[in-house]
Motif scaffolding. Structure first.
Motif: not given
Length: 363
Positions: A336-337, A340, A344, A161
């Motif tokens: 941004i995707t 995220v 996760s 991330s």
């Protein structure tokens, strides 16, 4: 009764041993992760800043796109060549020491890039940056040492991330800096990050490492280092020539050279006492599949982050003819995707397994 107590004590000790990860003495896993994950941020921050500046470099240095493309390619070649060599050096002289040296080289080269007055000087500083970033696998090695198997997935997800975070900040901030202050200012704003990282690693990263050579004289596998360097460089340079029909023969020749030296590297590693890369690791099916997947995803990631800004900034009809800031916002949804999903994955990896996550990600 005493025997029963001893048996119970031994049972509790064995249970405790299972729960305690095999970490170096004095380690602080989450602090270490916080410091080292910033290196992933740094890598993508730099790369996504440099790509939108390519049209400005073409103009200021009065060179063609094919020439300035080496600003990106030379960095990747140097990183690919330096990675196994620095990895071997870290095994024998300590990961923390090589990590500090690599980041220090990187900081100095980034600072020097801001003073470039010609394409040759810029490419030279980018090569040194690539050597410095060859320390990233060392960082992953330290993280594996610090965390238990149950938490390693979370740690890797956080580092992933941070790649996305660096890309996001680099795209937005880089575009604004280039539009308003020029590409030189872009490099100068980056310098404080590796400098701070070097200080934090030196002061806060507590590791009691025992080098593999145990104080004995260590000699690097020079034959292996030279052959793998030629092999990797040949493959990467070959792709730079594929875009021109006039250079196809050169490209095919370089691919042939890469194959020959790859075979030589394997032969050398099987015979040498202290190989650069253990031959067993080269032919391990699980590691091969994992490395192939990682390499493929890495190529796709860097290709997108480096080519989208150039496409957006290139004049019409070849590109969109937009500004550096415009290039940043075109790539922003992807980063941004990525951020995220990266966060996760770390939390679900341990529960559903690597293979299912890899298949889903590949699809």
């Amino acid at each position: 009764m005493e025997d029963v107590k001893e048996m119970g004590l031994e049972h509790r000790n064995s249970e405790n041993e299972k729960q305690i990860p095999n970490t170096p003495e004095g380690s602080r896993p989450w602090l270490t992760l916080g410091i080292l994950s910033m290196t992933g941020f740094l890598i993508m921050y730099v790369e996504t800043m440099v790509a939108p500046a390519i049209p400005d470099l073409i103009k200021d240095f009065s060179v063609s796109y094919n020439s300035v493309s080496w600003v990106l390619s030379s960095y990747m070649i140097a990183a690919a060549v330096a990675t196994p060599i620095l990895g071997k050096l870290s095994d024998n002289y300590g990961r923390k020491k090589i990590l500090i040296i690599g980041l220090s080289l990187y900081a100095a080269a980034v600072f020097a890039s801001g003073f470039a007055t010609n394409i040759q000087f810029m490419i030279g500083t980018r090569i040194i940056q690539g050597i410095g970033i060859g320390i990233f696998p060392i960082i992953m090695g330290i993280i594996r040492d610090e965390f238990s198997k149950k938490r390693i997935g979370i740690a890797q997800g956080i580092i992933t991330s941070m790649f996305a975070s660096g890309a996001t900040v680099g795209l937005v901030l880089g575009g604004v800096i280039i539009d308003h202050f020029g590409w030189r200012a872009m490099f100068f704003t980056i310098v404080p990050i590796p400098v701070v990282l070097v200080i934090l690693i030196a002061v806060l990263l507590k590791r009691k490492e025992i080098p593999k050579n145990n104080g004995k004289t260590f000699s690097l596998d020079l034959n292996g280092a030279v052959t793998i360097s030629i092999a990797i460089s040949s493959f990467i340079i070959a792709f730079n020539y594929l875009s021109s029909k006039n250079d196809l023969l050169t490209s095919y020749g370089l691919i042939a050279v890469g194959i020959i030296f790859s075979i030589l590297f394997i032969i050398i590693e099987k015979k040498v006492k202290l190989p650069l890369i253990e031959p067993k690791l080269l032919f391990d099916k699980t590691l091969f599949a994992s490395n192939l997947l990682r390499m493929s995803s890495g190529i796709i990631m860097f290709m997108l982050f480096q080519t989208i800004p150039v496409l957006v900034r290139s004049p019409k009809p070849l590109g969109f003819g937009d500004t550096a800031s415009g290039a940043a916002f075109v790539a922003l949804p992807m980063t941004i995707t990525y951020l995220v999903v990266g966060l996760s994955v770390g939390f679900v990896l341990y529960r559903i397994g690597n293979i299912k996550v890899s298949i889903l990600g590949g699809i």
